[in-house]
Design a protein around this motif. Structure first.
Motif, short mmCIF file in Angstrom:
data_model
loop_
_atom_site.label_atom_id
_atom_site.label_comp_id
_atom_site.label_asym_id
_atom_site.label_seq_id
_atom_site.Cartn_x
_atom_site.Cartn_y
_atom_site.Cartn_z
N ASP A 110 38.14 -11.44 49.17
CA ASP A 110 38.83 -10.48 48.30
C ASP A 110 37.83 -9.82 47.35
N LEU A 113 35.25 -7.59 49.40
CA LEU A 113 35.83 -6.31 49.83
C LEU A 113 36.10 -5.39 48.65
N GLN A 114 36.57 -5.95 47.53
CA GLN A 114 36.80 -5.13 46.34
C GLN A 114 35.50 -4.55 45.82
N ASP A 115 34.42 -5.32 45.86
CA ASP A 115 33.11 -4.84 45.44
C ASP A 115 32.66 -3.67 46.31
N ILE A 116 32.87 -3.79 47.61
CA ILE A 116 32.50 -2.71 48.53
C ILE A 116 33.35 -1.48 48.28
N ILE A 117 34.64 -1.66 48.13
CA ILE A 117 35.54 -0.53 47.90
C ILE A 117 35.19 0.18 46.59
N SER A 118 34.93 -0.59 45.54
CA SER A 118 34.62 0.03 44.24
C SER A 118 33.25 0.70 44.22
N SER A 119 32.40 0.39 45.20
CA SER A 119 31.08 1.02 45.24
C SER A 119 31.12 2.41 45.88
N ASP A 120 32.27 2.79 46.40
CA ASP A 120 32.41 4.08 47.07
C ASP A 120 32.34 5.19 46.04
N ASP A 121 31.30 5.97 46.12
CA ASP A 121 31.11 7.07 45.15
C ASP A 121 31.41 8.44 45.76
N THR A 122 32.17 8.43 46.85
CA THR A 122 32.52 9.71 47.47
C THR A 122 33.66 10.43 46.74
N TRP A 123 34.31 9.76 45.83
CA TRP A 123 35.41 10.38 45.09
C TRP A 123 34.87 11.07 43.92
#
Length: 123
Positions: A110, A113-123
């Motif tokens: 958990d 995966l949350q760390d990976i999701i929060s690292s998304d800087d495409t937004w």
């Protein structure tokens, strides 16, 4: 549907109530507690069958997870279920889902995966 399959489905649907997840001495066995009181372990063997054990006694999960295989030979204080004896596709799938959930908890997926999701800087 058998009561054990129904209970497994409830545990899988309420994975936030699964805690104290520990890797057992036997590599594929994972011990866990449900609803802060029910002690379980689940194993996936080499042929892909699942074994679910319930422990009503006083031994702690930490204790049991550390037992070596020879210590288990003398222990009979559990209720066991397995996907082969339950015999239905739903039972096998439900036990497989529960095994995946507790395995992910052992490895802290958990958070990963949350760390990976929060690292998304495409937004």
């Amino acid at each position: 549907m058998s009561k054990i399959v129904e209970a497994v489905n409830v545990m899988a649907s309420n994975k936030d109530k699964i805690d104290t997840v520990l890797q057992g001495e036997f590599e594929s066995e994972i011990f866990f507690r449900y609803a802060k009181k029910h002690k379980w372990s689940i194993i996936k063997n080499d042929s892909g069958e699942y074994y679910l054990h319930y422990y009503p006694g006083k031994a702690s999960l930490e204790e049991m997870a550390s037992w070596h295989p020879e210590e288990w030979h003398e222990f009979n204080g559990m209720v066991s279920y397995n996907s082969k004896d339950l015999g239905t596709k739903e039972a096998r799938e439900s036990l497989g889902e529960l095994y995946t959930i507790v395995k992910e908890k052992v490895y802290g997926m958990d958070s990963v995966l949350q760390d990976i999701i929060s690292s998304d800087d495409t937004w």
